[in-house]
Design an enzyme around this catalytic site. Structure first.
Site, PDB file in Angstrom:
ATOM      1  N   GLN A  46     127.396  53.122  11.978  1.00 38.82           N
ATOM      2  CA  GLN A  46     126.985  54.382  11.355  1.00 38.82           C
ATOM      3  C   GLN A  46     127.681  55.560  12.044  1.00 38.82           C
ATOM      4  OE1 GLN A  46     124.844  54.668   8.606  1.00 38.82           O
ATOM      5  NE2 GLN A  46     125.441  56.809   8.671  1.00 38.82           N
ATOM      6  N   LYS A  63     119.416  51.644   4.189  1.00 41.26           N
ATOM      7  CA  LYS A  63     120.375  50.543   4.034  1.00 41.26           C
ATOM      8  C   LYS A  63     119.697  49.213   4.321  1.00 41.26           C
ATOM      9  CE  LYS A  63     124.455  53.289   5.048  1.00 41.26           C
ATOM     10  NZ  LYS A  63     125.296  53.901   6.086  1.00 41.26           N
ATOM     11  N   ASP A  84     132.579  49.169   5.091  1.00 43.85           N
ATOM     12  CA  ASP A  84     132.744  50.607   4.843  1.00 43.85           C
ATOM     13  C   ASP A  84     134.147  50.900   4.296  1.00 43.85           C
ATOM     14  OD1 ASP A  84     130.727  52.439   5.024  1.00 43.85           O
ATOM     15  OD2 ASP A  84     130.871  52.696   7.205  1.00 43.85           O
TER      16      ASP A  84
END
Ligand code: NDP
Length: 292
Positions: A99, A55, A122
């Site tokens: 995460q 990422k 997200d």
């Protein structure tokens, strides 16, 4: 029957990333700074470390600022919430991604709810999940967004299609179903309690498989000519002893002889996830700038 068309997620993700990079350059010229994405990694989970590295690399390649916070597995809930609060306040940060999974003892739901919904790249915050459900503009979870983009690469309009989504998780199955409903599909969501699953799948013009069961969807479950999007990523034993390989939730060799178009694993939905994360970060930056 002819072999299915292969939906090349790697190539389509490259196109998305190129579009994002162009949008980032325009944003930076206007705002005087690039969009910023903060990624928080707690603990040492090896798969998460790989994702976070990837990422960070792709964020920088798209011209954005990548900020990584690596915290020990011993981090307390309070410390994590304090970091999220600081990132919420930081005006140069447009996207915040914590995460998952978090180490045991940390409450992921509470952490997600603490993220400013405007920075929730997200798309997991209840505000964004709710906005998606009512059809309002929102930050949409990356893997579902990428999955639907791949389906639309085969057929620009999905309207009227019979779509079956296998799996009802809040991360994949439910948001995929909401997006397909917004595309005017007739949507069925199947799960572990669904009866006659193969028959249900056989009705579908579009199948999205997100169950986490290696090659569960067999070729004879697929309606001839259907579009098959395989979200599953399963590591199984390879042909050589001690070696492993990745397979999807769909038995690819069988299904590709029946389907009209199908995503491979790897190289299908996987590459779209980070591309959509970058897209969401740019969207968040633009929307925050507009609100000012
Ligand atoms: P979850 O385990 O959260 O959900 C799995 C879903 O599948 C559940 O709704 C479950 O039903 C259903 N299910 C499980 N077994 C069966 C069965 N035998 N028959 C029918 N339905 C079943 O998984 P996720 O949604 O998080 O992930 C799904 C897959 O997608 C995994 O392989 C994961 O690795 C992959 N994934 C890939 C990503 C990518 O970037 N490409 C990103 C995220 C996930 P029930 O609700 O009844 O338990």
């Amino acid at each position: 029957m002819a072999e299915a068309r292969l939906i090349d997620g790697k190539r389509i993700a490259e196109t998305v990333r190129a579009d994002v990079a162009a949008g980032v350059a325009r944003f930076a010229a206007r705002a005087g700074r690039p969009p910023g994405l903060a990624v928080v990694l707690v603990g040492e989970d090896p798969a998460s470390q790989v994702y976070v590295r990837s990422k960070g690399k792709q964020t920088v390649e798209a011209g954005m600022r990548s900020i990584e916070h690596k915290l020990p597995a011993t981090t307390s809930q309070r410390e994590l919430l304090d970091l999220v609060a600081a990132l919420n306040r930081d005006d140069a940060i447009d996207g915040i991604l914590v995460q998952l999974p978090l180490p045991p003892g940390l409450d992921a739901g509470a952490v997600i709810e603490a993220i400013d919904p405007a920075k929730d790249v997200d798309g997991f915050h209840p505000v964004n999940a709710g906005r998606l459900a009512i059809g309002a503009p929102s930050l949409v979870p990356c893997t579902p967004l990428g999955s639907v983009m791949l389906a639309k690469s085969v057929s620009a309009s999905l309207a009227g299609m019979e779509a079956v989504v296998l799996g009802r998780s809040t991360i994949v199955g439910k948001p995929v179903a909401q997006l397909l409903l917004a595309e005017d599909c007739t949507v069925t969501i199947a799960h572990s309690k669904t009866r006659h699953l193969a028959d249900v799948v056989r009705r579908a013009d579009l199948v999205v498989a997100a169950v986490g069961r290696p090659e569960m969807v067999r070729g004879d479950w697929i309606k001839p000519g259907a579009v098959v999007i395989d979200v599953g990523i399963n590591r199984v034993a390879g042909a050589e002893p001690g070696k492993t390989k990745l397979v999807g939730d769909v038995a690819f060799d069988e299904a590709s002889r029946i389907a009209g178009a199908i995503t491979p694993v790897p190289g299908g939905v996987g590459p779209m996830t980070i591309a959509c994360l970058l897209r969401n970060t740019l969207t968040a930056a633009e929307q925050r700038a507009e609100r000012r």
